[in-house]
Enzyme design. Structure first.
Site, PDB file in Angstrom:
ATOM      1  N   HIS A   1      35.763  46.192  41.617  1.00 51.51           N
ATOM      2  CA  HIS A   1      36.928  45.986  42.291  1.00 51.51           C
ATOM      3  C   HIS A   1      37.129  44.676  42.944  1.00 51.51           C
ATOM      4  O   HIS A   1      36.354  44.208  43.741  1.00 51.51           O
ATOM      5  CB  HIS A   1      36.919  47.112  43.388  1.00 51.51           C
ATOM      6  CG  HIS A   1      38.058  47.288  44.078  1.00 51.51           C
ATOM      7  ND1 HIS A   1      38.659  48.426  44.940  1.00 51.51           N
ATOM      8  CD2 HIS A   1      39.387  46.474  44.117  1.00 51.51           C
ATOM      9  CE1 HIS A   1      39.765  48.149  45.329  1.00 51.51           C
ATOM     10  NE2 HIS A   1      40.195  46.865  44.740  1.00 51.51           N
TER      11      HIS A   1
ATOM     12  N   HIS B   1      39.178  31.933  33.996  1.00 52.63           N
ATOM     13  CA  HIS B   1      38.740  31.786  32.547  1.00 52.63           C
ATOM     14  C   HIS B   1      37.393  32.032  32.451  1.00 52.63           C
ATOM     15  O   HIS B   1      36.392  31.537  33.418  1.00 52.63           O
ATOM     16  CB  HIS B   1      39.291  30.606  32.049  1.00 52.63           C
ATOM     17  CG  HIS B   1      38.456  29.508  32.727  1.00 52.63           C
ATOM     18  ND1 HIS B   1      37.009  28.882  32.434  1.00 52.63           N
ATOM     19  CD2 HIS B   1      38.857  28.393  33.797  1.00 52.63           C
ATOM     20  CE1 HIS B   1      36.908  28.006  33.262  1.00 52.63           C
ATOM     21  NE2 HIS B   1      37.934  27.526  34.153  1.00 52.63           N
TER      22      HIS B   1
END
Length: 208
Positions: free
Chosen positions: A141, A132
């Site tokens: 990446h 979150h």
């Protein structure tokens, strides 16, 4: 099914093509080289051929593992008017309150949690999780099985290696490399490579 142009024809491109196909796209690959024998998706042409035919595709995504190249090509194709697709494998989970940037890819088992924000051309690889309120820059990446706790910021083009973990609330600068299996418990400055448990900076080898 919608036609999707994929720039790249390597192993990562095949994984993206499969995710796209399972998500309702008809993928076609473009690269400077031909497909290898046995590859299930054809290579339709090179970059010039792709640029000439962008209008024939409902979406385009760049499937290159190199963060700099993937972001550069994403920006180039966007500047040529391509619709930059976002690919989400059907076995991934993305919060409806998350925001994914154009050209991003979420692969099988990937999780993007509530209020996370991803930039352009981001990869959340197999079974990786972005918790979150995380903020990922362009060209990031997150490697297979890597885990970011909540409220983590990752700068442009940074790479979080296989199975690495990042503690909550940390800041990782641009062009950071986190080695496989590392445990990041302190913020990381731009351009640093960190490895180990806990993760510590190391010198990058000089380019040949």
């Amino acid at each position: 099914m919608k036609r999707l142009a994929i720039w790249g024809a390597g192993a990562h491109a095949r994984v993206v093509a499969e995710a796209a196909e399972l998500s309702g796209w008809t993928p076609g690959l473009f690269d400077q080289e031909d497909a290898r024998p046995g590859d299930p998706w054809p290579v339709l042409g090179d970059d010039q051929f792709l640029l000439q035919r962008l209008g024939e595709f409902a979406g385009v995504v760049v499937a290159l593992g190199d963060n700099h190249q993937r972001l550069d090509w994403t920006l180039k194709l966007g500047a040529h008017g391509a619709h930059l697709a976002t690919i989400i494998h059907p076995a991934a989970w993305v919060s409806p309150r998350a925001r994914l940037g154009a050209g991003s890819v979420i692969l099988a088992g990937g999780i993007v949690s509530t209020a996370a924000r991803l930039g352009r051309a981001v990869i959340v690889n197999t079974a990786a999780s972005v918790d979150h309120d995380d903020l990922l820059g362009d060209g990031v990446h997150i490697g297979p099985g890597a885990r970011l706790a909540g409220h983590v910021t990752v700068g442009d083009r940074s790479w979080i290696g296989l199975g690495a973990v990042v503690r909550e609330g940390l800041f990782l600068g641009e062009d950071v490399v986190v080695g496989a299996g590392a445990a990041v418990v302190k913020s990381v400055e731009t351009g640093q490579t960190v490895v180990g448990v806990p993760a510590r900076p190391v010198e990058r080898p000089s380019p040949c």
